[in-house]
Each structure stands twice: as C-alpha cells, then as structure tokens.
Design an enzyme around this catalytic site. Structure first.
Site, PDB file in Angstrom:
ATOM      1  N   ARG A  78       0.770  -1.219  -0.045  1.00 49.69           N
ATOM      2  CA  ARG A  78       0.104  -0.028  -0.022  1.00 49.69           C
ATOM      3  C   ARG A  78       0.620   1.143   0.085  1.00 49.69           C
ATOM      4  O   ARG A  78       1.762   1.397   0.712  1.00 49.69           O
ATOM      5  CB  ARG A  78      -0.875   0.079   1.215  1.00 49.69           C
ATOM      6  CG  ARG A  78      -1.841   1.186   1.510  1.00 49.69           C
ATOM      7  CD  ARG A  78      -2.822   1.326   2.551  1.00 49.69           C
ATOM      8  NE  ARG A  78      -3.407   2.425   2.442  1.00 49.69           N
ATOM      9  CZ  ARG A  78      -3.216   3.599   3.314  1.00 49.69           C
ATOM     10  NH1 ARG A  78      -2.628   3.167   4.595  1.00 49.69           N
ATOM     11  NH2 ARG A  78      -3.938   4.618   3.362  1.00 49.69           N
ATOM     12  N   HIS A 122      -2.600  11.322   0.540  1.00 50.53           N
ATOM     13  CA  HIS A 122      -1.910  10.926   1.882  1.00 50.53           C
ATOM     14  C   HIS A 122      -1.582  12.302   2.359  1.00 50.53           C
ATOM     15  O   HIS A 122      -0.398  12.599   2.556  1.00 50.53           O
ATOM     16  CB  HIS A 122      -1.083   9.732   2.060  1.00 50.53           C
ATOM     17  CG  HIS A 122      -0.920   9.168   3.243  1.00 50.53           C
ATOM     18  ND1 HIS A 122      -0.985   7.819   3.259  1.00 50.53           N
ATOM     19  CD2 HIS A 122      -0.667   9.635   4.303  1.00 50.53           C
ATOM     20  CE1 HIS A 122      -0.753   7.517   4.734  1.00 50.53           C
ATOM     21  NE2 HIS A 122      -0.402   8.771   5.283  1.00 50.53           N
ATOM     22  N   GLU A 167      -7.173   9.014   5.975  1.00 52.06           N
ATOM     23  CA  GLU A 167      -7.445   9.420   7.322  1.00 52.06           C
ATOM     24  C   GLU A 167      -7.802  10.858   7.007  1.00 52.06           C
ATOM     25  O   GLU A 167      -7.118  12.086   7.441  1.00 52.06           O
ATOM     26  CB  GLU A 167      -6.126   9.564   8.222  1.00 52.06           C
ATOM     27  CG  GLU A 167      -5.711   7.991   8.402  1.00 52.06           C
ATOM     28  CD  GLU A 167      -4.534   7.803   9.398  1.00 52.06           C
ATOM     29  OE1 GLU A 167      -4.220   8.903  10.027  1.00 52.06           O
ATOM     30  OE2 GLU A 167      -4.380   6.771   9.902  1.00 52.06           O
ATOM     31  N   ASN A 293      -7.582   2.165   9.334  1.00 57.52           N
ATOM     32  CA  ASN A 293      -6.428   2.339  10.163  1.00 57.52           C
ATOM     33  C   ASN A 293      -6.521   2.330  11.867  1.00 57.52           C
ATOM     34  O   ASN A 293      -7.397   3.260  12.268  1.00 57.52           O
ATOM     35  CB  ASN A 293      -5.545   3.412   9.950  1.00 57.52           C
ATOM     36  CG  ASN A 293      -5.274   3.749   8.486  1.00 57.52           C
ATOM     37  OD1 ASN A 293      -5.270   2.610   7.582  1.00 57.52           O
ATOM     38  ND2 ASN A 293      -4.876   4.731   8.052  1.00 57.52           N
ATOM     39  N   TYR A 295      -4.769   2.492  15.794  1.00 60.22           N
ATOM     40  CA  TYR A 295      -3.531   2.466  16.433  1.00 60.22           C
ATOM     41  C   TYR A 295      -3.673   2.475  17.967  1.00 60.22           C
ATOM     42  O   TYR A 295      -2.789   1.917  18.570  1.00 60.22           O
ATOM     43  CB  TYR A 295      -2.568   3.746  16.128  1.00 60.22           C
ATOM     44  CG  TYR A 295      -1.873   3.772  14.737  1.00 60.22           C
ATOM     45  CD1 TYR A 295      -0.732   3.164  14.537  1.00 60.22           C
ATOM     46  CD2 TYR A 295      -2.590   4.356  13.588  1.00 60.22           C
ATOM     47  CE1 TYR A 295      -0.108   2.941  13.271  1.00 60.22           C
ATOM     48  CE2 TYR A 295      -1.918   4.303  12.475  1.00 60.22           C
ATOM     49  CZ  TYR A 295      -0.814   3.528  12.223  1.00 60.22           C
ATOM     50  OH  TYR A 295      -0.109   3.541  10.900  1.00 60.22           O
ATOM     51  N   GLU A 347      -3.571   0.385   8.003  1.00 62.18           N
ATOM     52  CA  GLU A 347      -2.323   0.448   8.680  1.00 62.18           C
ATOM     53  C   GLU A 347      -2.543  -0.060  10.112  1.00 62.18           C
ATOM     54  O   GLU A 347      -3.576   0.308  10.768  1.00 62.18           O
ATOM     55  CB  GLU A 347      -2.377   2.093   8.829  1.00 62.18           C
ATOM     56  CG  GLU A 347      -1.886   2.861   7.676  1.00 62.18           C
ATOM     57  CD  GLU A 347      -1.768   4.308   8.151  1.00 62.18           C
ATOM     58  OE1 GLU A 347      -1.284   4.671   9.050  1.00 62.18           O
ATOM     59  OE2 GLU A 347      -1.739   4.769   6.757  1.00 62.18           O
TER      60      GLU A 347
HETATM   61  C1  FCB Z   1      -1.183   7.369  10.316  1.00 63.91           C
HETATM   62  C2  FCB Z   1      -0.784   8.008   9.130  1.00 63.91           C
HETATM   63  C3  FCB Z   1       0.623   7.613   8.551  1.00 63.91           C
HETATM   64  C4  FCB Z   1       1.680   7.351   9.718  1.00 63.91           C
HETATM   65  C5  FCB Z   1       0.924   6.785  11.004  1.00 63.91           C
HETATM   66  C6  FCB Z   1       1.947   6.334  12.119  1.00 63.91           C
HETATM   67  O1  FCB Z   1      -2.122   8.383  11.080  1.00 63.91           O
HETATM   68  O2  FCB Z   1      -1.518   7.697   8.008  1.00 63.91           O
HETATM   69  O3  FCB Z   1       0.840   8.373   7.746  1.00 63.91           O
HETATM   70  O4  FCB Z   1       2.011   8.582   9.794  1.00 63.91           O
HETATM   71  O5  FCB Z   1      -0.084   7.546  11.500  1.00 63.91           O
END
Ligand code: FCB
Length: 440
Positions: A78, A122, A167, A293, A295, A347
């Site tokens: 990707r 992006h 995002e 995505n 995290y 992600e």
């Molecule tokens: C996300 C982004 C990516 C990277 C990660 C850690 O928010 O899409 O570009 O910075 O975080």
C-alpha cells in the site's frame, strides 16, 4: 503469546507507506511543491527541523525497496501517489515524468507479483491549490475528482485497490483544527468545513473513477478508534459518546447513511459546515472496500486534569496506549452499525526507539504489538467481520510528519546518513508469520 492465530489462505498480507514520508526527490522531474513541502520548510513546525526533501530516497531506490518487500513474502504493497508529482499545480497540465515514476513502480511490483494498493491522497495537497484556499475551497473537490479519474484511467487496471483519501480526520483536524499538520491552520470552524469537503471530494472522486470502468476496487481509508469512558460517571460516558460521534461516525455516517450524526452536528453549533442540497447523494457512494487504520483507543475523561489510561500493555514511542482489544471492539461496533463492504486493515504498527546492536535490531516490542493486534483481528473475524487483509505500518522507518525522523515505525531500519536498509527482527518475524499462515 502463542503464534497460533490462523488466517484464511486468501488473506492479503501487506506493508504500507506514503509518498511524502518516503519518496524524497521533492523537486525532481517536474514535481510541484505540496503543502507538506511548504510546511516542513517553515521553522518550528517539525520537531527535529527536518523535511521530506530526501526522506528514504525511495524515488531512486524503489527497485531495492520492492525487492525487500518480495523477500519478506508479503502479497501486497500500500502506497500513495504524490498529487503534485503528476499534476504540479493540482490543476491543468499533467506531468508525464511524474506518472512515469508510478508506472515503473507498478511494473516492478507486478514483476515481483506484489499487488498494488494505491492511495490518491495521503495529505500532500499541491501547494498551488492551497493558494486558492486548499480544502476550504469547494472547488478543490472538483480538482480532486479530475485527478482521481486520470489515475483510474491510467492505472486502474494495474492496481488491486484505489483509495481516495487516507485519514481525512487527520487532514481536517490536525491540518486545520490545531495546526499540527500542513497547512498549519488552527480554526475549529474551518476544520469542520474541510472535513465536509474531504467527504464530498471522496464521493465525487468515486463517481469520476467509476466512469472509467477500471477493475480496481474503490474505497476510502479512515483512521478509527473506540472511545472508552475513563470511569462510569455520566460525564465520562457522555464525553465518550460525543468523541465517537465526532470522529468515527462523522466520517462513516455520511458515506454509509447519507447524513451526519445528530449528536455531533448539535455539538458543533455555529461551526456546522455549509452543505449543499445534493452533497449527501454525492458522498454516499457504494464502496468496494473500507480501509481501517487502527493504532490506539480514545480514553475519555471529563475530569480536570483528565484521567489517563493505565496502559497495562504499555505505551509506544509516540505515547500511544497499546490496546489491541480496541481493534476487536471497533470492528464489531462497525459491523453492528453499518452495512459494510469487505474491510482491509490498511495501517497498524508502532513507533519504537530501535537501535542497531551488532548489525541487528531486536525490536521485540514491535513483534509483541503486531502479534497482539493480529490476535485481536482474528477475534473480530471469528465474530463474523469480513476482513480481507492487513497492512503493517510501515515497511521503512520514515518521515513521521511533525515528529520528523525521530520516530521509527518501520519493520526495516533506515540509516538516514547512508540510506542503508536493515531488516529489524520484526521484519523477520513477519516473514515467518506469513509463511506459517500459508503452510497451515
Ligand atoms: C497514520 C498515518 C501514517 C503514519 C501513521 C503512524 O495516522 O496515516 O502516515 O504517520 O499514522
């Protein structure tokens, strides 16, 4: 934690990057400046005063980098296209040399049998469009649809998927809400109008790309989290509900239901966006896939000072709480609320203060992080969520936006002095994990 999680054979295993974070070659072969070029060259915006002029020099090293991906045994890559590389002003003439780069990259990927998952945007808007107001200007949505259509026409039969935005929550809230990201504007009302324009541009781009009839699957990538109240208090619970409405539902509802969530709209009061009569019809386009995505979760405390999460599994080098079960909870919540297309986790990964020790990088923390999130993903799949693939962020250490090169997210270490790439232990672990899935 055992290595026993099982995924279907058809599951797509990938790695992810984005153009500005790795390409470098900021002004080469006719590329125009983007808002991130401008932003990074303004002192004080990036912690280590760095920029993307060279980054990982991927523009010149893409053959080696694709070779690394192939050696890891992943199925897919990707990446994003830099709009200002292929259309320097964001409108008007196309830059053939810019398209040539992505053409060569796609060839290289095809040769190594790696599927290309392309993202159009992006965060690196051509600076020429920023001069006209950037995403605050509704006209930018039309420019974006033109760009999307041209990319679909040229590459739509060579990419497995094309995502419109990455995002948009970040583009709007960090770019226009608190000035952490380019273009560096801090204006709550502007951020909300921008979020509406980003959604509209997504819808217009989807329609423009559909006219081409290319086989690539079309969708969008959203960053999402669960919002957990810090305590059982009414104030914390209300805050969590509002946070979820303003972030996850704010982007999901227009796309899947054709409206904004009432709770969030009400809370925005005078800052509510200007919406034209047909906007929701344009935004609510059927998706072939949704990129998620993930995290961390959002931990909501109405107290002063706010309660912090305990962080039983620790925090990453970004200070982000490690909370894999949030991924399961998020996916189940999405499935309950929306009629979803297949999902890719586009992600997931962590920043870690990795060090080279005798030629090796023992990033055990990252292995634990990825493994626990894959377990969480398998749990969601076992409960019926249709997940087609997982993209680890990131292939390479790279330019982490306003954190510059100080935060390392790669499974491959980059020595920025020499551009030497070294596989971290997590890369070797990922390779073996994927191999084991295929044998299972
Ligand atoms: C996300 C982004 C990516 C990277 C990660 C850690 O928010 O899409 O570009 O910075 O975080």
């Amino acid at each position: 934690m055992p290595n026993t999680t099982k995924f279907p054979r058809s599951f797509t295993w990938g790695v992810a990057t984005s153009a500005f974070q790795i390409e470098g070659a900021a002004a080469e072969d006719g590329k125009g400046p983007s808002i991130w070029d401008t932003f990074t060259h303004h002192p004080g915006n990036v912690i280590d005063a760095s920029n993307g002029d060279i980054a990982c020099d991927h523009y010149h090293r893409y053959v080696d980098d694709v070779g690394i991906m192939a050696s890891l045994g992943v199925d897919a890559y990707r990446f994003s296209m830099a709009w200002s590389r292929v259309q320097p002003e964001g409108k008007g003439a196309w830059n053939e040399k810019g398209f040539d780069f992505y053409d060569r990259l796609l060839d290289e990927l095809a040769q190594k049998e790696l599927a290309a998952h392309l993202t159009l945007y992006h965060w690196d808007l051509p600076q020429g469009l920023q001069q006209d107001g950037g995403w605050l200007n509704r006209d930018t949505c039309l420019r974006f649809a033109d760009y999307a259509q041209e990319v679909a026409r040229r590459f739509g039969s060579r990419a497995a998927t094309i995502a419109t935005h990455n995002e948009p929550w970040c583009s709007a809230n960090l770019g226009y809400g608190n000035a952490q990201f380019a273009p560096g504007i801090a204006d709550a009302k502007a951020a909300i109008q921008v979020s509406h324009h980003l959604l509209l541009s997504h819808g217009l781009a989807m329609q423009a790309m559909r006219t081409v009839g290319a086989p690539a699957k079309l969708g969008i990538v959203l960053n999402q989290w669960t919002a957990d109240p810090a305590t059982d208090s009414e104030a914390d619970r209300a805050m969590a509900q509002l946070e979820y409405a303003r972030s996850v539902q704010w982007f999901m509802d227009p796309i899947f239901k054709g409206c904004y969530p009432a709770l969030a709209l009400k809370s925005h009061g005078e800052n509510c966006p200007i919406i034209h009569p047909n906007d929701f019809t344009d935004i609510r386009q059927p998706l072939d896939f949704l990129g998620v995505n993930y995290y961390f979760r959002s931990f909501c405390s109405a107290e002063t000072p706010p309660k912090k999460p305990e962080g039983k599994l620790g925090f990453t080098d970004m200070g982000w709480e490690i909370y894999p079960q949030g991924l399961t909870e998020l996916l189940i919540a999405l499935k309950q609320e929306y009629t979803l297309p297949p999902i890719y986790i586009t992600e997931n990964g962590m920043a870690n203060p990795d060090k080279l020790v005798n030629g090796q990088i023992p990033d055990i923390e990252r292995i634990t992080y990825v493994r626990s999130h894959l377990n969480a993903l398998a749990n969601a799949m076992a409960q019926g969520v249709d997940i087609q693939g997982y993209f680890l962020w990131s292939l390479l250490d790279n330019f982490e936006w306003n954190s510059g090169y100080a935060k390392r997210f790669g499974i491959v270490h980059v020595d920025y002095e020499t551009q030497q790439r070294t596989l971290k232990d997590s890369a070797i672990w990922y390779r073996e994990f994927i191999r084991a899935q295929r044998l299972a």
